[in-house]
Design an enzyme around this catalytic site. Sequence first.
Site, PDB file in Angstrom:
ATOM      1  N   ASN A 210       0.847  -1.196   0.000  1.00  0.00           N
ATOM      2  CA  ASN A 210       0.000   0.000   0.000  1.00  0.00           C
ATOM      3  C   ASN A 210       0.882   1.246   0.000  1.00  0.00           C
ATOM      4  O   ASN A 210       2.101   1.142   0.025  1.00  0.00           O
ATOM      5  CB  ASN A 210      -0.970  -0.026   1.185  1.00  0.00           C
ATOM      6  CG  ASN A 210      -0.228  -0.034   2.508  1.00  0.00           C
ATOM      7  OD1 ASN A 210       0.435   0.927   2.861  1.00  0.00           O
ATOM      8  ND2 ASN A 210      -0.320  -1.155   3.227  1.00  0.00           N
ATOM      9  N   ASP A 278      -4.289  -6.061   5.123  1.00  0.00           N
ATOM     10  CA  ASP A 278      -5.291  -6.885   5.809  1.00  0.00           C
ATOM     11  C   ASP A 278      -5.237  -8.340   5.373  1.00  0.00           C
ATOM     12  O   ASP A 278      -5.630  -9.226   6.116  1.00  0.00           O
ATOM     13  CB  ASP A 278      -6.688  -6.313   5.549  1.00  0.00           C
ATOM     14  CG  ASP A 278      -6.854  -4.975   6.256  1.00  0.00           C
ATOM     15  OD1 ASP A 278      -6.382  -4.867   7.402  1.00  0.00           O
ATOM     16  OD2 ASP A 278      -7.413  -4.029   5.658  1.00  0.00           O
ATOM     17  N   PRO A 306      -2.595 -11.381  10.566  1.00  0.00           N
ATOM     18  CA  PRO A 306      -2.827 -11.119  11.994  1.00  0.00           C
ATOM     19  C   PRO A 306      -2.987  -9.618  12.219  1.00  0.00           C
ATOM     20  O   PRO A 306      -2.406  -8.814  11.496  1.00  0.00           O
ATOM     21  CB  PRO A 306      -1.551 -11.630  12.665  1.00  0.00           C
ATOM     22  CG  PRO A 306      -0.525 -11.671  11.590  1.00  0.00           C
ATOM     23  CD  PRO A 306      -1.260 -11.909  10.304  1.00  0.00           C
ATOM     24  N   ASP A 307      -3.798  -9.272  13.199  1.00  0.00           N
ATOM     25  CA  ASP A 307      -3.956  -7.863  13.562  1.00  0.00           C
ATOM     26  C   ASP A 307      -2.993  -7.582  14.719  1.00  0.00           C
ATOM     27  O   ASP A 307      -3.176  -8.085  15.833  1.00  0.00           O
ATOM     28  CB  ASP A 307      -5.411  -7.591  13.968  1.00  0.00           C
ATOM     29  CG  ASP A 307      -5.670  -6.104  14.123  1.00  0.00           C
ATOM     30  OD1 ASP A 307      -4.845  -5.416  14.765  1.00  0.00           O
ATOM     31  OD2 ASP A 307      -6.694  -5.636  13.595  1.00  0.00           O
ATOM     32  N   ILE A 308      -1.979  -6.800  14.445  1.00  0.00           N
ATOM     33  CA  ILE A 308      -0.891  -6.601  15.417  1.00  0.00           C
ATOM     34  C   ILE A 308      -1.389  -5.803  16.628  1.00  0.00           C
ATOM     35  O   ILE A 308      -1.128  -6.164  17.776  1.00  0.00           O
ATOM     36  CB  ILE A 308       0.300  -5.905  14.724  1.00  0.00           C
ATOM     37  CG1 ILE A 308       0.830  -6.832  13.630  1.00  0.00           C
ATOM     38  CG2 ILE A 308       1.394  -5.553  15.722  1.00  0.00           C
ATOM     39  CD1 ILE A 308       1.570  -6.156  12.526  1.00  0.00           C
TER      40      ILE A 308
HETATM   41  O1  C5P Z   1      -8.357  -2.199  11.235  1.00  0.00           O
HETATM   42  P1  C5P Z   1      -7.632  -1.009  10.746  1.00  0.00           P
HETATM   43  O2  C5P Z   1      -6.594  -1.349   9.717  1.00  0.00           O
HETATM   44  O3  C5P Z   1      -8.455   0.149  10.339  1.00  0.00           O
HETATM   45  O4  C5P Z   1      -6.889  -0.510  12.087  1.00  0.00           O
HETATM   46  C1  C5P Z   1      -5.894   0.408  12.068  1.00  0.00           C
HETATM   47  C2  C5P Z   1      -5.024   0.229  13.281  1.00  0.00           C
HETATM   48  O5  C5P Z   1      -4.731  -1.129  13.526  1.00  0.00           O
HETATM   49  C3  C5P Z   1      -3.678   0.872  13.057  1.00  0.00           C
HETATM   50  O6  C5P Z   1      -3.183   1.270  14.317  1.00  0.00           O
HETATM   51  C4  C5P Z   1      -2.853  -0.266  12.472  1.00  0.00           C
HETATM   52  O7  C5P Z   1      -1.483  -0.061  12.670  1.00  0.00           O
HETATM   53  C5  C5P Z   1      -3.379  -1.435  13.261  1.00  0.00           C
HETATM   54  N1  C5P Z   1      -3.363  -2.692  12.519  1.00  0.00           N
HETATM   55  C6  C5P Z   1      -2.476  -3.685  12.887  1.00  0.00           C
HETATM   56  N2  C5P Z   1      -2.481  -4.877  12.240  1.00  0.00           N
HETATM   57  C7  C5P Z   1      -3.341  -5.122  11.240  1.00  0.00           C
HETATM   58  C8  C5P Z   1      -4.246  -4.114  10.844  1.00  0.00           C
HETATM   59  C9  C5P Z   1      -4.228  -2.921  11.507  1.00  0.00           C
HETATM   60  O8  C5P Z   1      -1.672  -3.454  13.818  1.00  0.00           O
HETATM   61  N3  C5P Z   1      -3.321  -6.268  10.618  1.00  0.00           N
END
Ligand code: C5P
Length: 407
Positions: A210, A278, A306-308
């Site tokens: 991105n 994502d 994974p969502d960090i």
């Molecule tokens: O869900 P979204 O992408 O809108 O959320 C944004 C927040 O979540 C940001 O702080 C981003 O760094 C974090 N994030 C993350 N891992 C992901 C997706 C988002 O840490 N896979």
Amino acid sequence: MRTNIRSILLIISGSVAAYKSLELIRRLREQDVQVHSILTAGGAEFITPLAVSSLTGTPTYTDLFSLRDEVDMGHIRLSREADAVLVAPASADIIAKLANGMANDLATTALLATDKPVIVAPAMNHRMWEHASTQRNIATLRAQGIHIVEPESGDMACGETGKGRFADTPTLLAALNGIEPPSLPLAGKKALVTSGPTYEPVDPVRFIGNRSSGKQGHAIAAALAQAGAEVTLITGPTHEPTPAGVVPVHVQTAEDMLAAAEEALPADIAVCAAAVSDWRPDVVSAQKIKKIDTGEEFSMNLIPNPDILKALGQHAQRPSLLIGFAAETNDVLEHAKQKLASKGCDWLLANDVSGGQVFSEDNNTVWRITRQSTDAWPTASKRAIAQKLVDEIIFTLQPKTQDTHHG
Ligand code: C5P
């Protein structure tokens, strides 16, 4: 000899010993002390700004009235950003000016404007040093709390012998070492920051990524480090340089970013500013995927990354202050409030990216959302937003004064 300080402003004035300040700069740089420098007109008769800059790695300032220098730094900031100001070598002239509060060039103006400790290392002919005027000026500086590194006795460049030789480099380093390190508001705190995009490989040459520039995350890491925090910056591929005093961990994929973030725990503060992809392809082809000449469609399966931020929120070693970002195109505040809850973080900085104007831009407009409040922050540079965020972090983490009233 190790110094306590992290940065100095070095003022080099007119003396045949000016070249010795180059050796001093090298020793300071070896210890990762950041050196900003001012070369007076007299100093520039002996060494060049280029020689100084090539060792400091920063611009050498010479002219009080130079627009470029003022825009770049500004003499007030120059005089206050460093932990200490060192005048080395200090000529009889600059000592006289400082003792009398004169400010007719950049060096003397910075010396009057500074609120940091000042150290003066004189170098001059022995008769000039012994002259009653110089001795009176030195006494005045001492009375003001300015530290004087006594010149040494011996043969002088002018062929005479006596006291007035510029102190040697170890003595100057020892004088700097005597300075108390500034107490920084986040000293002793550990922070982790994620920044930039992630690249999710499709095959050896293609990836899903991105447009995140990493500017905001890197600016936050820089501001946290400046406030004294020990910062690990976990970054995807960006063109942003690693800020001073920050430990970088370079990653490509979301999975690597998560592993690096968990590795950086425990931490007091975590700021997730990365634009994490994502999804990632479920299979990474070992060979470059061939173009299909028949015009048939090509598709691939994507699986969620994974969502960090969420993982840190649920971690056994959850940072005590966990901050995320939310880029939204519509119903910004409503979505951000939901996200705060679903990710389990303490604050979300939300911005409206509907105009497509945020990525790679220098400016940003954000709301800070907490469980209790929503504040709109004025549009500002990403650097200024980083600073405001760090000011808020400092305010939140500072020990609260207890109410001692037992009435
Ligand atoms: O869900 P979204 O992408 O809108 O959320 C944004 C927040 O979540 C940001 O702080 C981003 O760094 C974090 N994030 C993350 N891992 C992901 C997706 C988002 O840490 N896979």
